[in-house]
Design a protein around this motif. Sequence first.
Motif, short mmCIF file in Angstrom:
data_model
loop_
_atom_site.label_atom_id
_atom_site.label_comp_id
_atom_site.label_asym_id
_atom_site.label_seq_id
_atom_site.Cartn_x
_atom_site.Cartn_y
_atom_site.Cartn_z
N ALA A 269 4.56 4.51 3.14
CA ALA A 269 3.12 4.56 2.93
C ALA A 269 2.71 4.14 1.52
O ALA A 269 1.58 3.70 1.30
CB ALA A 269 2.60 5.97 3.21
N SER A 270 3.61 4.28 0.54
CA SER A 270 3.24 3.99 -0.84
C SER A 270 4.47 3.63 -1.65
O SER A 270 5.60 3.91 -1.27
CB SER A 270 2.54 5.21 -1.47
N ASN A 271 4.21 3.06 -2.83
CA ASN A 271 5.30 2.75 -3.75
C ASN A 271 5.97 4.02 -4.25
O ASN A 271 7.19 4.06 -4.45
CB ASN A 271 4.78 1.92 -4.92
N ASP A 272 5.18 5.07 -4.47
CA ASP A 272 5.75 6.34 -4.92
C ASP A 272 6.78 6.86 -3.93
O ASP A 272 7.87 7.32 -4.33
CB ASP A 272 4.64 7.39 -5.10
N GLN A 273 6.44 6.80 -2.65
CA GLN A 273 7.36 7.27 -1.63
C GLN A 273 8.59 6.37 -1.54
O GLN A 273 9.72 6.83 -1.39
CB GLN A 273 6.65 7.35 -0.27
N TYR A 274 8.35 5.09 -1.66
CA TYR A 274 9.42 4.08 -1.64
C TYR A 274 10.44 4.36 -2.74
O TYR A 274 11.65 4.35 -2.50
CB TYR A 274 8.74 2.72 -1.81
#
Length: 285
Positions: A123-128
């Motif tokens: 869902a996001s770069n943070d999660q990635y």
Amino acid sequence: EAGKPLASSSKVDKVAFTGETTTGQLIMQYASKNLNPVTMELGGKSPNVFFNSVMDADDEYLDKAIEGAVLFAFNQGEVCTCPSRILVQEDIYDAFMERVIERTNAIIQDNPYDVNTMVGAQASNDQYEKIQSYFKIGKEEGAKVLTGGAAKKLDGDLANGFYIQPTILEGHNKMRVFQEEIFGPVACVTTFKDEAEAIEIANDTLYGLGAGVWTRDAHQLYQIPRAIKAGRVWVNCYHAYPAHAPFGGYKKSGFGRENHVMMLNYYRQTKNMLISYDKNKLGFF
């Protein structure tokens, strides 16, 4: 930016939160300003337990059980009840995991707009980046990568997408990758000897939101789910969310229930009116 003002507002009478456990703790603090009641649906590290009877025959049921193990990759693994811990009885471990790895490697990961795609991007770069940090943690802890274990690079317009390979890590339940919610297409697998050890490992976590039990044994399919400390236990299935079934957690997975009609009571006050129809006094004074 929105959560704190909402949860602490005097205009709000009830707070319900779905999200990560540490954020839920903050929301509870905000709601306590006005002594507002709260319900919490928080994180999970759900065990998916496979007893040796699942391999008594190579049939439709075994095919279903293999899919049940691979359902950790459903919705990119970004599901609070993700079956992110796979527990397999040791005498079937090699044969069963060979089939699970084969099915995991067959997952089609591509453009989410393509109807053939099974797993899209995070869902996001943070999660990635968070998921990749857990790959590093797992390596440091000595977890073995059975499949996946890295970001996935696609071609063309999707080259910068937040794609993570569906991943299975092998280790033991005391590892951080087994204990902490990764929230991605990552499952950690270990073995158990018997029913007692299966229950012990399944319950050895701060969370208690969901769990899965797979067996052909009628006694196990009744007794094991009762012993697992989780608000919902799927038996010979996973990721079914019927609207009439209560949903919620034990321990640090939160409290309160959703979906079932019982949840309405969290949004209502019980009032008691005592009305006397007698014109005569009590007679004490």
